[in-house]
Design an enzyme around this catalytic site. Structure first.
Site, PDB file in Angstrom:
ATOM      1  N   LYS A  76      30.301  67.807  51.499  1.00 24.47           N
ATOM      2  CA  LYS A  76      29.613  69.050  51.853  1.00 24.47           C
ATOM      3  C   LYS A  76      29.320  69.924  50.645  1.00 24.47           C
ATOM      4  O   LYS A  76      30.208  70.204  49.843  1.00 24.47           O
ATOM      5  CB  LYS A  76      30.449  69.847  52.860  1.00 24.47           C
ATOM      6  CG  LYS A  76      30.633  69.168  54.206  1.00 24.47           C
ATOM      7  CD  LYS A  76      31.431  70.064  55.139  1.00 24.47           C
ATOM      8  CE  LYS A  76      31.579  69.447  56.530  1.00 24.47           C
ATOM      9  NZ  LYS A  76      32.339  70.333  57.443  1.00 24.47           N
ATOM     10  N   GLY A  97      42.940  71.477  46.438  1.00 18.73           N
ATOM     11  CA  GLY A  97      42.430  72.788  46.823  1.00 18.73           C
ATOM     12  C   GLY A  97      42.690  73.846  45.772  1.00 18.73           C
ATOM     13  O   GLY A  97      41.813  74.657  45.456  1.00 18.73           O
ATOM     14  N   ARG A 106      53.974  63.223  43.423  1.00 18.83           N
ATOM     15  CA  ARG A 106      54.326  64.645  43.316  1.00 18.83           C
ATOM     16  C   ARG A 106      55.806  64.845  43.021  1.00 18.83           C
ATOM     17  O   ARG A 106      56.186  65.828  42.361  1.00 18.83           O
ATOM     18  CB  ARG A 106      53.924  65.372  44.606  1.00 18.83           C
ATOM     19  CG  ARG A 106      52.421  65.576  44.721  1.00 18.83           C
ATOM     20  CD  ARG A 106      52.035  66.251  46.014  1.00 18.83           C
ATOM     21  NE  ARG A 106      50.626  66.634  45.997  1.00 18.83           N
ATOM     22  CZ  ARG A 106      49.963  67.135  47.028  1.00 18.83           C
ATOM     23  NH1 ARG A 106      50.598  67.314  48.188  1.00 18.83           N
ATOM     24  NH2 ARG A 106      48.689  67.449  46.931  1.00 18.83           N
ATOM     25  N   GLY A 124      42.570  65.287  44.960  1.00 15.03           N
ATOM     26  CA  GLY A 124      41.861  64.888  46.166  1.00 15.03           C
ATOM     27  C   GLY A 124      41.350  63.458  46.118  1.00 15.03           C
ATOM     28  O   GLY A 124      42.007  62.545  45.622  1.00 15.03           O
TER      29      GLY A 124
END
Length: 416
Positions: free
Chosen positions: A221, A397, A55, A374
């Site tokens: 999920k 996200g 980053r 992610g």
């Protein structure tokens, strides 16, 4: 595939829209990097403390562009989730690493705002090497940061000469003082090169993808990814499902899931997605075989199951070889690929083959490939393939929310 896609959002303002020569610019960057441990108070050694500087490197092009355009910079970033001032989450090692990358002095402010910070900002000299970069301490030391406190936002703006650049895509889905609030307190606000590239790439794969568009959606999920699945049901030609989130789909179809992680709340949305796929003409593909284990462990007993009914006392931990090959063929035949989420427990070597096969196919295909950060990004790095995709998002996200069609506060405030 439905042709009912939403209209393209308004463009965001970019560095080309700014006049920064001779000015101090407030720049929000994403330096929320993983640390091996707290920084020593005396002499931070960034190479020993920062375990992944991706980053920081990603922000360098914007920083160099602004410096080349004659600006001085006040850099703002967060690190972790401190509750007040926490020396263990100081940006000292980040400032030291950025200084190494730039080959130029980066001064770390003693705080986020206050008289000493104001004085340090006032001492900046645009265009003078060694005197043109100030990094604030961790902005989350201030309680008002995450509350988007207007007073704090005005304090940030006062450190600059009416110019704000947001290059922190990973934090753009948060309406915080340094990502959204400060934009209302300056005359000029625009996206940095990183944020611009993220937004244009992610919105582009939705608005005008090369066909066929293949979306690979994995992870634990269904409820975490149903918004992404819904978005691609409207736009993709094919969706490939993997990871533990496949089991609510299997349960909805009446299959046995054994001891597999099967999110009960995901069964209904999985069932709905299966129905919607047929209605919208999108191929939604599920695994056809599994790699199962007795428990979630690196040394557990493992076996392959031809089919998707998991035996009692076993848990599905990866897609099987037939699925991996079928998914590989879909990816190699794509015009555009979006990938978010692993195919299984890739952190366990025994159950990494499915995710590795997908990662290799994403690297090998001639399609435009966009990876949504992610775990998918981690998998690419683990398999040494991180530099073999078209776009690797820095914001997990934020990238998912943008794909879902949600408005990102840190982006919307920069719309033209």
């Amino acid at each position: 595939m439905s042709s009912d896609a939403s209209t393209t959002p308004a463009a965001i303002r970019t560095l080309d829209d700014l006049q920064v020569g001779g000015k101090r610019v407030f720049v929000r960057v994403d330096f929320n990097v993983p640390l091996a441990g707290p920084a020593p108070a005396d002499s931070p050694a960034p190479d020993e403390i920062i375990t992944d500087d991706t980053r920081i490197r990603a922000a360098v092009p914007t920083i160099q562009r602004l410096l080349a355009d004659g600006a001085a910079l006040v850099l703002a970033a967060h690190l972790g989730r401190p509750k007040g001032v926490d020396p263990a989450l100081s940006l000292a090692p980040v400032a030291a690493r950025l200084q190494q990358l730039l080959g130029e002095t980066v001064t770390l402010a003693p705080a986020v705002v206050g008289d000493a910070v104001t004085a340090a900002a006032a001492a900046l000299e645009p265009g003078v090497e060694g005197k043109r970069i100030l990094m604030l301490e961790n902005v989350r030391y201030e309680a008002g940061e995450t509350k988007n406190d207007p007073e704090l936002a005005r304090g940030y703006a006062a450190l600059a000469d009416g110019v704000f650049v947001n290059d922190a895509f990973g934090a753009a889905h948060r309406a915080h003082a340094s990502t959204e609030g400060v934009a209302h307190e300056v005359e000029q606000a625009a996206a940095g090169l990183l944020l611009q590239g993220e937004v244009e790439t992610l919105e582009g794969i939705l608005a005008n993808p090369g066909r066929p568009l293949v979306a690979i959606v994995g992870g634990a999920k269904v409820t975490d990814k149903i918004g992404v699945i819904d978005a691609f049901l409207e736009r993709a030609d094919t969706i490939l499902i993997g990871g533990a989130m496949a089991f609510p789909f299997f349960k909805a179809q009446g299959h046995e899931v054994g001891s597999s992680l099967c999110e009960e709340a995901g069964v209904e949305p999985a069932s709905r997605a299966l129905r919607d796929a047929e209605l919208k003409g999108c191929r939604l593909l599920l695994p056809v075989d599994l790699s199962v284990g007795r428990e979630f462990s690196a040394d557990t007993e493992q076996r392959d199951v031809d089919g998707v009914d998991t035996p009692e006392g076993w848990m599905g931990l990866d897609v099987g070889p037939k699925t991996a090959e079928a998914y590989r063929q879909e990816i190699l035949g794509a015009g555009s690929v979006f990938w978010n989420g692993p195919m299984g427990a890739f952190e366990l070597a025994t159950f990494a083959p499915g995710t590795k096969a997908v990662a290799q196919a994403v690297a090998d295909t001639e399609a435009t490939t966009v990876v949504g950060g992610g775990d998918s990004a981690a998998a690419l790095q683990q398999f040494g393939l991180g530099d073999q995709v078209t776009h690797l998002s820095t914001g997990g996200g934020a990238s998912l929310e943008l794909i879902e069609g949600k408005a990102l506060p840190g982006v919307e405030v920069l719309r033209a």
